[in-house]
Write a protein that holds these residues in place. Sequence first.
Motif, PDB file in Angstrom:
ATOM      1  N   ASN A 249       0.720  -1.180  -0.026  1.00 54.70           N
ATOM      2  CA  ASN A 249      -0.056   0.129  -0.109  1.00 54.70           C
ATOM      3  C   ASN A 249       0.846   1.345  -0.153  1.00 54.70           C
ATOM      4  N   PRO A 250       1.344   1.629  -1.198  1.00 56.61           N
ATOM      5  CA  PRO A 250       2.363   2.908  -1.327  1.00 56.61           C
ATOM      6  C   PRO A 250       1.618   4.181  -0.692  1.00 56.61           C
ATOM      7  N   PHE A 251       2.471   4.916   0.131  1.00 55.94           N
ATOM      8  CA  PHE A 251       1.977   6.108   0.631  1.00 55.94           C
ATOM      9  C   PHE A 251       1.550   7.132  -0.255  1.00 55.94           C
ATOM     10  N   TRP A 252       2.035   7.126  -1.553  1.00 59.05           N
ATOM     11  CA  TRP A 252       1.487   8.135  -2.548  1.00 59.05           C
ATOM     12  C   TRP A 252       0.364   7.820  -3.373  1.00 59.05           C
ATOM     13  N   VAL A 253      -0.294   6.660  -2.893  1.00 56.44           N
ATOM     14  CA  VAL A 253      -1.698   6.185  -3.655  1.00 56.44           C
ATOM     15  C   VAL A 253      -2.902   6.740  -2.619  1.00 56.44           C
ATOM     16  N   ASN A 254      -3.681   7.165  -2.958  1.00 54.34           N
ATOM     17  CA  ASN A 254      -5.031   7.592  -2.298  1.00 54.34           C
ATOM     18  C   ASN A 254      -4.491   8.438  -1.082  1.00 54.34           C
ATOM     19  N   VAL A 255      -3.733   9.480  -1.459  1.00 49.99           N
ATOM     20  CA  VAL A 255      -3.514  10.537  -0.395  1.00 49.99           C
ATOM     21  C   VAL A 255      -4.656  11.274  -0.048  1.00 49.99           C
ATOM     22  N   PRO A 256      -5.099  11.362   1.391  1.00 51.12           N
ATOM     23  CA  PRO A 256      -6.206  12.073   1.767  1.00 51.12           C
ATOM     24  C   PRO A 256      -6.188  13.556   1.631  1.00 51.12           C
ATOM     25  N   GLU A 257      -7.061  14.158   1.402  1.00 53.18           N
ATOM     26  CA  GLU A 257      -7.101  15.806   1.233  1.00 53.18           C
ATOM     27  C   GLU A 257      -6.904  16.352   2.632  1.00 53.18           C
ATOM     28  N   VAL A 258      -5.888  17.297   2.911  1.00 55.43           N
ATOM     29  CA  VAL A 258      -5.773  17.689   4.239  1.00 55.43           C
ATOM     30  C   VAL A 258      -6.683  18.963   4.390  1.00 55.43           C
ATOM     31  N   SER A 259      -7.575  18.805   5.318  1.00 54.02           N
ATOM     32  CA  SER A 259      -8.504  19.919   5.750  1.00 54.02           C
ATOM     33  C   SER A 259      -8.482  20.099   7.077  1.00 54.02           C
ATOM     34  N   THR A 260      -8.890  21.342   7.465  1.00 54.54           N
ATOM     35  CA  THR A 260      -9.015  21.746   8.847  1.00 54.54           C
ATOM     36  C   THR A 260      -9.634  20.745   9.689  1.00 54.54           C
ATOM     37  N   ARG A 261     -10.488  19.844   9.358  1.00 51.71           N
ATOM     38  CA  ARG A 261     -11.160  18.781   9.897  1.00 51.71           C
ATOM     39  C   ARG A 261     -10.059  17.582  10.420  1.00 51.71           C
ATOM     40  N   LEU A 262      -9.613  17.332   9.356  1.00 50.59           N
ATOM     41  CA  LEU A 262      -8.364  16.427   9.331  1.00 50.59           C
ATOM     42  C   LEU A 262      -7.172  16.601  10.204  1.00 50.59           C
ATOM     43  N   VAL A 263      -6.811  17.833  10.183  1.00 57.35           N
ATOM     44  CA  VAL A 263      -5.661  18.407  11.104  1.00 57.35           C
ATOM     45  C   VAL A 263      -6.281  18.320  12.611  1.00 57.35           C
ATOM     46  N   TRP A 264      -7.643  18.754  12.838  1.00 59.56           N
ATOM     47  CA  TRP A 264      -8.002  18.883  14.306  1.00 59.56           C
ATOM     48  C   TRP A 264      -8.446  17.368  14.758  1.00 59.56           C
ATOM     49  N   SER A 265      -8.606  16.597  13.826  1.00 61.73           N
ATOM     50  CA  SER A 265      -8.982  15.110  14.307  1.00 61.73           C
ATOM     51  C   SER A 265      -7.799  14.335  14.537  1.00 61.73           C
ATOM     52  N   MET A 266      -6.733  14.618  14.028  1.00 63.52           N
ATOM     53  CA  MET A 266      -5.326  13.964  14.157  1.00 63.52           C
ATOM     54  C   MET A 266      -4.740  14.871  15.431  1.00 63.52           C
ATOM     55  N   SER A 267      -4.886  16.000  15.488  1.00 68.43           N
ATOM     56  CA  SER A 267      -4.400  16.529  16.683  1.00 68.43           C
ATOM     57  C   SER A 267      -5.036  16.286  18.320  1.00 68.43           C
ATOM     58  N   THR A 268      -6.451  15.889  17.991  1.00 69.24           N
ATOM     59  CA  THR A 268      -7.110  15.190  19.200  1.00 69.24           C
ATOM     60  C   THR A 268      -6.720  13.914  19.412  1.00 69.24           C
TER      61      THR A 268
END
Length: 100
Positions: free
Chosen positions: A10-29
């Motif tokens: 599963n290469p990391f460059w395939v299906n890269v998620p879109e970086v959004s504010t919600r994603l950053v807040w979720s990962m920070s949490t």
Amino acid sequence: MASLVLNIFNPFWVNVPEVSTRLVWSMSTVIVVGTILPFLCILHSLKFAPSASVSIVDAAQPVVTFILSLLFLGMKFNWVEFGGVILVIIAIYILQRFSD
């Protein structure tokens, strides 16, 4: 090492998620609540309990998380995760047995 092997399947460059504010807040949490806060609690508990007891409780944390995710989140598990739980339980037994 594991991430290099995982990149074969599963290469990391395939299906890269879109970086959004919600994603950053979720990962920070997840980082703060799931990693930093429990670590600070473990450090604080060393004031009240011996390190042998704290290390056993700390080692049990992944198993408790696994069980709670099954009960409250309805997650399914596979044989690899079950094997990991067994390994953690064996490690806890070894810590308990040889802690003195």
